[in-house]
Motif scaffolding. Structure first.
Motif, short mmCIF file in Angstrom:
data_model
loop_
_atom_site.label_atom_id
_atom_site.label_comp_id
_atom_site.label_asym_id
_atom_site.label_seq_id
_atom_site.Cartn_x
_atom_site.Cartn_y
_atom_site.Cartn_z
N ASP A 41 -14.70 -10.90 7.03
CA ASP A 41 -14.05 -10.62 5.75
C ASP A 41 -13.51 -9.20 5.72
O ASP A 41 -12.40 -8.95 5.23
CB ASP A 41 -15.02 -10.84 4.59
CG ASP A 41 -15.34 -12.30 4.36
OD1 ASP A 41 -14.60 -13.17 4.87
OD2 ASP A 41 -16.35 -12.59 3.67
N ALA A 42 -14.29 -8.23 6.23
CA ALA A 42 -13.83 -6.84 6.25
C ALA A 42 -12.60 -6.68 7.13
O ALA A 42 -11.65 -5.98 6.76
CB ALA A 42 -14.96 -5.94 6.74
N ILE A 43 -12.59 -7.34 8.27
CA ILE A 43 -11.43 -7.26 9.16
C ILE A 43 -10.22 -7.90 8.50
O ILE A 43 -9.11 -7.35 8.55
CB ILE A 43 -11.75 -7.93 10.51
CG1 ILE A 43 -12.77 -7.09 11.28
CG2 ILE A 43 -10.49 -8.15 11.34
CD1 ILE A 43 -13.34 -7.75 12.50
N ASN A 44 -10.41 -9.04 7.86
CA ASN A 44 -9.29 -9.70 7.18
C ASN A 44 -8.73 -8.83 6.06
O ASN A 44 -7.52 -8.76 5.88
CB ASN A 44 -9.72 -11.06 6.64
CG ASN A 44 -9.89 -12.08 7.74
OD1 ASN A 44 -9.35 -11.93 8.82
ND2 ASN A 44 -10.67 -13.12 7.46
N LYS A 45 -9.61 -8.17 5.30
CA LYS A 45 -9.14 -7.28 4.23
C LYS A 45 -8.36 -6.11 4.81
O LYS A 45 -7.34 -5.69 4.27
CB LYS A 45 -10.32 -6.77 3.40
CG LYS A 45 -10.90 -7.81 2.48
CD LYS A 45 -12.06 -7.24 1.69
CE LYS A 45 -12.71 -8.31 0.82
NZ LYS A 45 -13.87 -7.77 0.08
N GLY A 46 -8.83 -5.57 5.93
CA GLY A 46 -8.13 -4.47 6.58
C GLY A 46 -6.75 -4.88 7.06
O GLY A 46 -5.78 -4.15 6.88
N ILE A 47 -6.68 -6.04 7.67
CA ILE A 47 -5.39 -6.54 8.16
C ILE A 47 -4.44 -6.77 6.98
O ILE A 47 -3.26 -6.44 7.05
CB ILE A 47 -5.58 -7.81 8.99
CG1 ILE A 47 -6.27 -7.46 10.31
CG2 ILE A 47 -4.25 -8.52 9.24
CD1 ILE A 47 -6.68 -8.65 11.12
N ALA A 48 -4.97 -7.31 5.89
CA ALA A 48 -4.13 -7.57 4.71
C ALA A 48 -3.61 -6.26 4.13
O ALA A 48 -2.43 -6.17 3.75
CB ALA A 48 -4.92 -8.35 3.67
N SER A 49 -4.46 -5.23 4.08
CA SER A 49 -4.00 -3.97 3.50
C SER A 49 -2.95 -3.31 4.40
O SER A 49 -2.00 -2.71 3.90
CB SER A 49 -5.18 -3.03 3.27
OG SER A 49 -5.75 -2.64 4.49
N VAL A 50 -3.12 -3.43 5.71
CA VAL A 50 -2.10 -2.89 6.61
C VAL A 50 -0.80 -3.65 6.44
O VAL A 50 0.28 -3.06 6.42
CB VAL A 50 -2.60 -2.95 8.08
CG1 VAL A 50 -1.47 -2.68 9.06
CG2 VAL A 50 -3.73 -1.96 8.29
N GLY A 51 -0.90 -4.95 6.29
CA GLY A 51 0.31 -5.75 6.08
C GLY A 51 1.03 -5.38 4.80
O GLY A 51 2.25 -5.28 4.77
N ARG A 52 0.24 -5.14 3.74
CA ARG A 52 0.86 -4.71 2.48
C ARG A 52 1.53 -3.35 2.63
O ARG A 52 2.61 -3.12 2.11
CB ARG A 52 -0.18 -4.67 1.36
CG ARG A 52 -0.53 -6.02 0.80
CD ARG A 52 -1.33 -5.90 -0.48
NE ARG A 52 -2.58 -5.19 -0.30
CZ ARG A 52 -3.74 -5.73 0.07
NH1 ARG A 52 -3.80 -7.03 0.30
NH2 ARG A 52 -4.82 -5.00 0.19
N ALA A 53 0.88 -2.44 3.35
CA ALA A 53 1.46 -1.10 3.55
C ALA A 53 2.76 -1.19 4.34
O ALA A 53 3.72 -0.49 4.02
CB ALA A 53 0.46 -0.21 4.27
N VAL A 54 2.79 -2.05 5.33
CA VAL A 54 4.01 -2.19 6.13
C VAL A 54 5.12 -2.80 5.31
O VAL A 54 6.25 -2.32 5.32
CB VAL A 54 3.73 -3.03 7.40
CG1 VAL A 54 5.01 -3.41 8.11
CG2 VAL A 54 2.82 -2.26 8.34
N THR A 55 4.82 -3.85 4.57
CA THR A 55 5.88 -4.48 3.77
C THR A 55 6.30 -3.59 2.62
O THR A 55 7.45 -3.61 2.21
CB THR A 55 5.42 -5.85 3.22
OG1 THR A 55 4.23 -5.67 2.46
CG2 THR A 55 5.17 -6.82 4.34
#
Length: 100
Positions: A41-55
């Motif tokens: 879950d922590a890894i998925n949240k991290g990936i999601a936040s990076v994706g939001r930052a990129v977009t």
């Protein structure tokens, strides 16, 4: 002749110990599964936040991006001029000290 497990009542003792050992193993496996789930879950949240930052950084029209880059460039030039001015003042003071 009675077997060793029947003679000393070891079957009943071992049955209880075996149940306790199996219960400890089951509890350990549950804790391990929760820990793995937490990590995933922590890894998925991290990936999601990076994706939001990129977009977030890529949203907007080309004109908006160009204006943002132009503003960033002008700020960098102003900062460079400010640093150059400070260096010139410092160098003048050094020359004055040498002359003294």
């Amino acid at each position: 002749m009675a077997g060793i497990y029947q003679r000393d009542n070891l079957a009943q003792l071992y049955a209880g110990n075996l149940e306790k050992a199996l219960a400890r193993r089951d509890a350990y496996e549950k804790q391990r599964a929760e820990r793995v789930k937490s990590n995933v879950d922590a890894i998925n949240k991290g990936i999601a936040s990076v994706g939001r930052a990129v977009t977030y950084g890529t949203s907007g029209t080309a004109a908006e991006k160009l204006a943002a880059l132009q503003k960033e460039y002008e700020e960098a030039l102003a900062e460079e001029a400010r640093v150059k001015n400070i260096e010139d003042i410092y160098n003048q003071q050094v020359e004055q000290r040498k002359a003294f």
